[in-house]
Write a protein that holds these residues in place. Structure first.
Motif, PDB file in Angstrom:
ATOM      1  N   VAL A  20       0.831  -1.204   0.000  1.00  0.00           N
ATOM      2  CA  VAL A  20       0.000   0.000   0.000  1.00  0.00           C
ATOM      3  C   VAL A  20       0.865   1.253   0.000  1.00  0.00           C
ATOM      4  O   VAL A  20       2.015   1.244   0.457  1.00  0.00           O
ATOM      5  CB  VAL A  20      -0.949   0.040   1.223  1.00  0.00           C
ATOM      6  CG1 VAL A  20      -1.931  -1.110   1.200  1.00  0.00           C
ATOM      7  CG2 VAL A  20      -0.155   0.059   2.521  1.00  0.00           C
ATOM      8  N   LYS A  21       0.286   2.321  -0.521  1.00  0.00           N
ATOM      9  CA  LYS A  21       0.827   3.676  -0.357  1.00  0.00           C
ATOM     10  C   LYS A  21      -0.126   4.414   0.578  1.00  0.00           C
ATOM     11  O   LYS A  21      -1.331   4.142   0.582  1.00  0.00           O
ATOM     12  CB  LYS A  21       0.900   4.394  -1.704  1.00  0.00           C
ATOM     13  CG  LYS A  21       1.956   3.854  -2.648  1.00  0.00           C
ATOM     14  CD  LYS A  21       1.762   4.407  -4.060  1.00  0.00           C
ATOM     15  CE  LYS A  21       1.820   5.920  -4.083  1.00  0.00           C
ATOM     16  NZ  LYS A  21       1.673   6.454  -5.475  1.00  0.00           N
ATOM     17  N   TYR A  22       0.401   5.354   1.350  1.00  0.00           N
ATOM     18  CA  TYR A  22      -0.503   6.105   2.226  1.00  0.00           C
ATOM     19  C   TYR A  22       0.006   7.529   2.436  1.00  0.00           C
ATOM     20  O   TYR A  22       1.189   7.836   2.282  1.00  0.00           O
ATOM     21  CB  TYR A  22      -0.686   5.400   3.568  1.00  0.00           C
ATOM     22  CG  TYR A  22       0.548   5.293   4.425  1.00  0.00           C
ATOM     23  CD1 TYR A  22       0.872   6.272   5.370  1.00  0.00           C
ATOM     24  CD2 TYR A  22       1.394   4.188   4.303  1.00  0.00           C
ATOM     25  CE1 TYR A  22       1.996   6.164   6.159  1.00  0.00           C
ATOM     26  CE2 TYR A  22       2.529   4.074   5.104  1.00  0.00           C
ATOM     27  CZ  TYR A  22       2.822   5.061   6.035  1.00  0.00           C
ATOM     28  OH  TYR A  22       3.939   4.950   6.822  1.00  0.00           O
ATOM     29  N   ILE A  23      -0.953   8.377   2.770  1.00  0.00           N
ATOM     30  CA  ILE A  23      -0.672   9.773   3.086  1.00  0.00           C
ATOM     31  C   ILE A  23      -1.002   9.981   4.562  1.00  0.00           C
ATOM     32  O   ILE A  23      -2.102   9.645   5.018  1.00  0.00           O
ATOM     33  CB  ILE A  23      -1.521  10.734   2.233  1.00  0.00           C
ATOM     34  CG1 ILE A  23      -1.272  10.486   0.742  1.00  0.00           C
ATOM     35  CG2 ILE A  23      -1.230  12.183   2.599  1.00  0.00           C
ATOM     36  CD1 ILE A  23      -2.251  11.217  -0.155  1.00  0.00           C
ATOM     37  N   LYS A  24      -0.057  10.520   5.285  1.00  0.00           N
ATOM     38  CA  LYS A  24      -0.248  10.776   6.706  1.00  0.00           C
ATOM     39  C   LYS A  24      -0.660  12.226   6.905  1.00  0.00           C
ATOM     40  O   LYS A  24       0.053  13.132   6.478  1.00  0.00           O
ATOM     41  CB  LYS A  24       1.050  10.474   7.463  1.00  0.00           C
ATOM     42  CG  LYS A  24       0.983  10.696   8.957  1.00  0.00           C
ATOM     43  CD  LYS A  24       2.325  10.341   9.597  1.00  0.00           C
ATOM     44  CE  LYS A  24       2.305  10.573  11.097  1.00  0.00           C
ATOM     45  NZ  LYS A  24       3.608  10.258  11.719  1.00  0.00           N
ATOM     46  N   GLN A  25      -1.819  12.431   7.509  1.00  0.00           N
ATOM     47  CA  GLN A  25      -2.298  13.786   7.755  1.00  0.00           C
ATOM     48  C   GLN A  25      -1.901  14.227   9.157  1.00  0.00           C
ATOM     49  O   GLN A  25      -2.438  13.723  10.150  1.00  0.00           O
ATOM     50  CB  GLN A  25      -3.822  13.863   7.605  1.00  0.00           C
ATOM     51  CG  GLN A  25      -4.432  15.221   7.922  1.00  0.00           C
ATOM     52  CD  GLN A  25      -3.888  16.309   7.017  1.00  0.00           C
ATOM     53  OE1 GLN A  25      -4.046  16.222   5.803  1.00  0.00           O
ATOM     54  NE2 GLN A  25      -3.243  17.310   7.592  1.00  0.00           N
ATOM     55  N   GLU A  26      -0.962  15.135   9.254  1.00  0.00           N
ATOM     56  CA  GLU A  26      -0.550  15.632  10.556  1.00  0.00           C
ATOM     57  C   GLU A  26      -1.687  16.446  11.184  1.00  0.00           C
ATOM     58  O   GLU A  26      -2.528  17.008  10.490  1.00  0.00           O
ATOM     59  CB  GLU A  26       0.700  16.505  10.425  1.00  0.00           C
ATOM     60  CG  GLU A  26       1.909  15.778   9.855  1.00  0.00           C
ATOM     61  CD  GLU A  26       2.446  14.689  10.769  1.00  0.00           C
ATOM     62  OE1 GLU A  26       2.040  14.660  11.959  1.00  0.00           O
ATOM     63  OE2 GLU A  26       3.248  13.865  10.300  1.00  0.00           O
ATOM     64  N   LYS A  27      -1.683  16.509  12.489  1.00  0.00           N
ATOM     65  CA  LYS A  27      -2.745  17.210  13.188  1.00  0.00           C
ATOM     66  C   LYS A  27      -2.718  18.706  12.863  1.00  0.00           C
ATOM     67  O   LYS A  27      -1.662  19.341  12.880  1.00  0.00           O
ATOM     68  CB  LYS A  27      -2.608  17.014  14.695  1.00  0.00           C
ATOM     69  CG  LYS A  27      -3.785  17.570  15.488  1.00  0.00           C
ATOM     70  CD  LYS A  27      -3.719  17.147  16.945  1.00  0.00           C
ATOM     71  CE  LYS A  27      -4.951  17.654  17.699  1.00  0.00           C
ATOM     72  NZ  LYS A  27      -4.925  17.217  19.113  1.00  0.00           N
ATOM     73  N   VAL A  28      -3.893  19.247  12.575  1.00  0.00           N
ATOM     74  CA  VAL A  28      -4.031  20.673  12.253  1.00  0.00           C
ATOM     75  C   VAL A  28      -4.166  21.467  13.551  1.00  0.00           C
ATOM     76  O   VAL A  28      -4.922  21.100  14.445  1.00  0.00           O
ATOM     77  CB  VAL A  28      -5.267  20.909  11.362  1.00  0.00           C
ATOM     78  CG1 VAL A  28      -5.517  22.409  11.176  1.00  0.00           C
ATOM     79  CG2 VAL A  28      -5.097  20.217  10.021  1.00  0.00           C
ATOM     80  N   THR A  29      -3.420  22.533  13.648  1.00  0.00           N
ATOM     81  CA  THR A  29      -3.530  23.429  14.804  1.00  0.00           C
ATOM     82  C   THR A  29      -3.813  24.834  14.286  1.00  0.00           C
ATOM     83  O   THR A  29      -3.015  25.395  13.539  1.00  0.00           O
ATOM     84  CB  THR A  29      -2.230  23.433  15.629  1.00  0.00           C
ATOM     85  OG1 THR A  29      -1.955  22.102  16.059  1.00  0.00           O
ATOM     86  CG2 THR A  29      -2.363  24.341  16.839  1.00  0.00           C
ATOM     87  N   GLN A  30      -4.975  25.369  14.671  1.00  0.00           N
ATOM     88  CA  GLN A  30      -5.387  26.680  14.175  1.00  0.00           C
ATOM     89  C   GLN A  30      -5.726  27.604  15.338  1.00  0.00           C
ATOM     90  O   GLN A  30      -5.871  27.173  16.483  1.00  0.00           O
ATOM     91  CB  GLN A  30      -6.617  26.530  13.266  1.00  0.00           C
ATOM     92  CG  GLN A  30      -6.352  25.756  11.989  1.00  0.00           C
ATOM     93  CD  GLN A  30      -7.605  25.653  11.120  1.00  0.00           C
ATOM     94  OE1 GLN A  30      -8.705  26.008  11.550  1.00  0.00           O
ATOM     95  NE2 GLN A  30      -7.437  25.175   9.895  1.00  0.00           N
ATOM     96  N   THR A  31      -5.864  28.874  15.005  1.00  0.00           N
ATOM     97  CA  THR A  31      -6.296  29.873  15.984  1.00  0.00           C
ATOM     98  C   THR A  31      -7.745  30.232  15.681  1.00  0.00           C
ATOM     99  O   THR A  31      -8.102  30.482  14.521  1.00  0.00           O
ATOM    100  CB  THR A  31      -5.422  31.135  15.909  1.00  0.00           C
ATOM    101  OG1 THR A  31      -4.066  30.759  16.162  1.00  0.00           O
ATOM    102  CG2 THR A  31      -5.865  32.171  16.938  1.00  0.00           C
ATOM    103  N   TYR A  32      -8.598  30.246  16.704  1.00  0.00           N
ATOM    104  CA  TYR A  32     -10.027  30.520  16.520  1.00  0.00           C
ATOM    105  C   TYR A  32     -10.410  31.742  17.343  1.00  0.00           C
ATOM    106  O   TYR A  32      -9.940  31.906  18.491  1.00  0.00           O
ATOM    107  CB  TYR A  32     -10.863  29.312  16.964  1.00  0.00           C
ATOM    108  CG  TYR A  32     -10.474  28.021  16.280  1.00  0.00           C
ATOM    109  CD1 TYR A  32     -10.990  27.687  15.034  1.00  0.00           C
ATOM    110  CD2 TYR A  32      -9.575  27.138  16.879  1.00  0.00           C
ATOM    111  CE1 TYR A  32     -10.624  26.502  14.401  1.00  0.00           C
ATOM    112  CE2 TYR A  32      -9.202  25.959  16.262  1.00  0.00           C
ATOM    113  CZ  TYR A  32      -9.732  25.649  15.024  1.00  0.00           C
ATOM    114  OH  TYR A  32      -9.373  24.485  14.402  1.00  0.00           O
ATOM    115  N   ASP A  33     -11.273  32.573  16.764  1.00  0.00           N
ATOM    116  CA  ASP A  33     -11.713  33.754  17.520  1.00  0.00           C
ATOM    117  C   ASP A  33     -12.756  33.341  18.548  1.00  0.00           C
ATOM    118  O   ASP A  33     -13.296  32.227  18.525  1.00  0.00           O
ATOM    119  CB  ASP A  33     -12.259  34.838  16.581  1.00  0.00           C
ATOM    120  CG  ASP A  33     -13.425  34.365  15.725  1.00  0.00           C
ATOM    121  OD1 ASP A  33     -14.217  33.522  16.205  1.00  0.00           O
ATOM    122  OD2 ASP A  33     -13.543  34.828  14.572  1.00  0.00           O
TER     123      ASP A  33
END
Length: 488
Positions: A227-240
């Motif tokens: 298999v091939k795979y794509i690893k999605q790193e955790k998203v960290t955002q700023t929210y108002d």
């Protein structure tokens, strides 16, 4: 009399054990006392009683909690699948529905007064020794359940109990006397224990290799998946603050303290941000998956490759199971979360299982060959020793005297005595589940002059078990059961 019972005790005690198994297998009390999940439509119908998805989730959760307690917290969804827990949960609900149909045929109902009387006696809702309405609501809230749901389930349970009281089990003096007689048959025996360790096995290649050649298809390599795979790193955002407040107001029930009380926005703020980031991570993984399928991935996306199998799986069993269902014509798998990280997979190649070479299979071959050879030779030793062995003498023992059989564990001794008192042979041997063999010779037998004051209860349980099993069987023939979901 004792001689006659020795000849016929096999059949008498079989009846007792069948009754015991029936009793253990028939559980009518305890349904519908905990609730989880939604209230989706009917997934089954038994007579006039419908079983909903919510009912199944509650039954499943209750059984899952019991198994988790038995496994001391080490029970998981993978084990639940192996145990067929969902099927068990549905079978329990079907039995409950059968009994509710029978209650309806008698026009039985449970009054509000009976429900309240039972409810107010349940001590887990007590405060200062009496039923407390606020404690009642709090406990149910902590278990994600409303009072309406709980009382509906309790009403079903009480109605079934009320109906079963109309079918009392009576115990006669003769039945008690018969069981007392059976339980007090005693034997004085001479016995000898043979174990697999008594057998020496030649494990040279000259013997192992022919064994492997005749059964090489039993020693197969696992199926593997490139298999091939794509690893999605955790998203960290700023929210108002507006975004955080809006999400909190729409999902307040997600944020509770250890006592089940809702957290304030100020106390829940970090948890809200964490959930928003988790949601953003999943959304990004889904967008990547869609672009992957369409061949429109950004050029900077990083691919990794791995060959997966049951023996080499850095992810988890659920991931491997889903990959095994992919095909080369439909190779893409939606993002799956593993330990907080999302992965998107593409199946490249399936490598089928193949017979292992002798060298690769040797460890497994050795274990199976040794076990089978020891078992065969131990059986031969037992057959050759029956007529002449001389072992250890016991005092007069009954089927309950497990502590008087030296050399066996309590479990092994229990199994041996159960089988001994089912046997009609004076001199023979018994094979235990542990693979040990116990040679025995009955020297004397007699009927002990003992009485058991608890036999009335025992006989009642045995008869109840037989009755309950027969009742369910009769109701299965009377009321049609329809299952609307596949796989159960």
């Amino acid at each position: 009399m004792i001689t006659w019972m020795q000849r016929h005790k096999k059949y008498l005690i079989i009846t007792i054990w069948i009754s015991t198994i029936a009793f253990v297998g028939a559980g009518f009390v305890g349904w519908g006392q905990y609730s989880y999940g939604d209230k989706a439509g009917a997934i089954a119908k038994v007579g006039n009683v419908e079983i909903t998805q919510g009912d199944l989730q509650k039954s499943y959760s209750r059984m899952y909690a019991k198994y988790n307690q038995m496994f001391q917290g080490n029970f998981d969804e993978e084990k639940a699948k192996q145990f067929g827990l969902q099927k068990q949960a549905l079978e329990q609900l079907v039995q409950q529905a059968l009994l509710l149909n029978l209650a309806a045929s008698y026009d039985l109902e449970l009054s509000d007064e009976e429900l309240i009387a039972s409810l107010t006696k349940q001590e887990y809702f007590f405060k200062d020794g009496v039923f407390d309405k606020e404690s009642y609501k709090l406990v149910l809230s902590q278990n994600r359940m409303t009072t309406k749901e709980y009382e509906a389930d309790l009403r079903k349970d009480l109605l079934i109990q009320k109906m079963l009281k109309l079918l009392p089990i009576e115990v006669s003096e003769n039945e008690v006397n018969i069981l007392n007689t059976l339980m007090n048959i005693s034997d004085k025996i001479n016995y000898k224990i043979l174990t697999p360790d008594d057998i020496t096995v030649d494990t040279s290649d000259a013997l192992l290799k022919p064994f492997w050649q005749t059964s090489k298809n039993n020693f197969m390599s696992p199926v593997t998946y490139d298999v091939k795979y794509i690893k999605q790193e955790k998203v960290t955002q700023t929210y108002d603050d507006a975004k955080i407040s809006d999400y909190y107001n729409n999902n307040k029930t997600h944020f509770k303290d250890s006592e089940g009380k809702l957290l304030t926005l100020a106390d829940a703020k970090d948890l809200v941000i964490e959930e928003l980031n988790t949601k953003a991570t999943k959304d990004k993984a889904l967008r990547t998956y869609i672009a992957y399928k369409k061949g429109k991935l950004a050029p900077d996306v990083v691919f990794e490759s791995v060959t997966l199998s049951e023996d080499n799986n850095p992810f988890n069993a659920q991931t491997l199971q889903k990959i095994s269902k992919l095909s080369l014509s439909s190779p893409y798998m939606k993002p799956i979360e593993v330990d907080g990280t999302y992965y998107t997979f593409e199946l490249i190649k399936v490598n089928p299982s193949m017979p292992k070479s002798y060298e690769d299979a040797k460890v497994d071959v050795l274990a199976i060959y040794t076990a089978q050879t020891r078992k065969t030779k131990l059986q031969e030793l037992a057959n050759n020793s029956i007529a002449t062995f001389n072992g250890t003498n016991t005092p007069f023992i009954t089927s309950r005297d497990v502590d008087k059989i030296e050399g066996l564990t309590q479990t092994e001794a229990t199994e041996f005595l159960q089988k001994l008192f089912l046997s009609d042979k004076k001199r023979s041997y018994i094979v235990l589940n542990s693979q040990k063999i116990v040679l025995y010779y009955i020297l004397e037998q007699k009927l002990l002059d003992k009485s058991n004051n608890d036999l009335v209860s025992s006989v009642k349980k045995l008869k109840s078990g037989m009755f309950n099993k027969a009742l369910i069987k009769t109701l299965e023939n009377k009321y049609q059961t329809e299952i609307f979901i596949q796989g159960l």
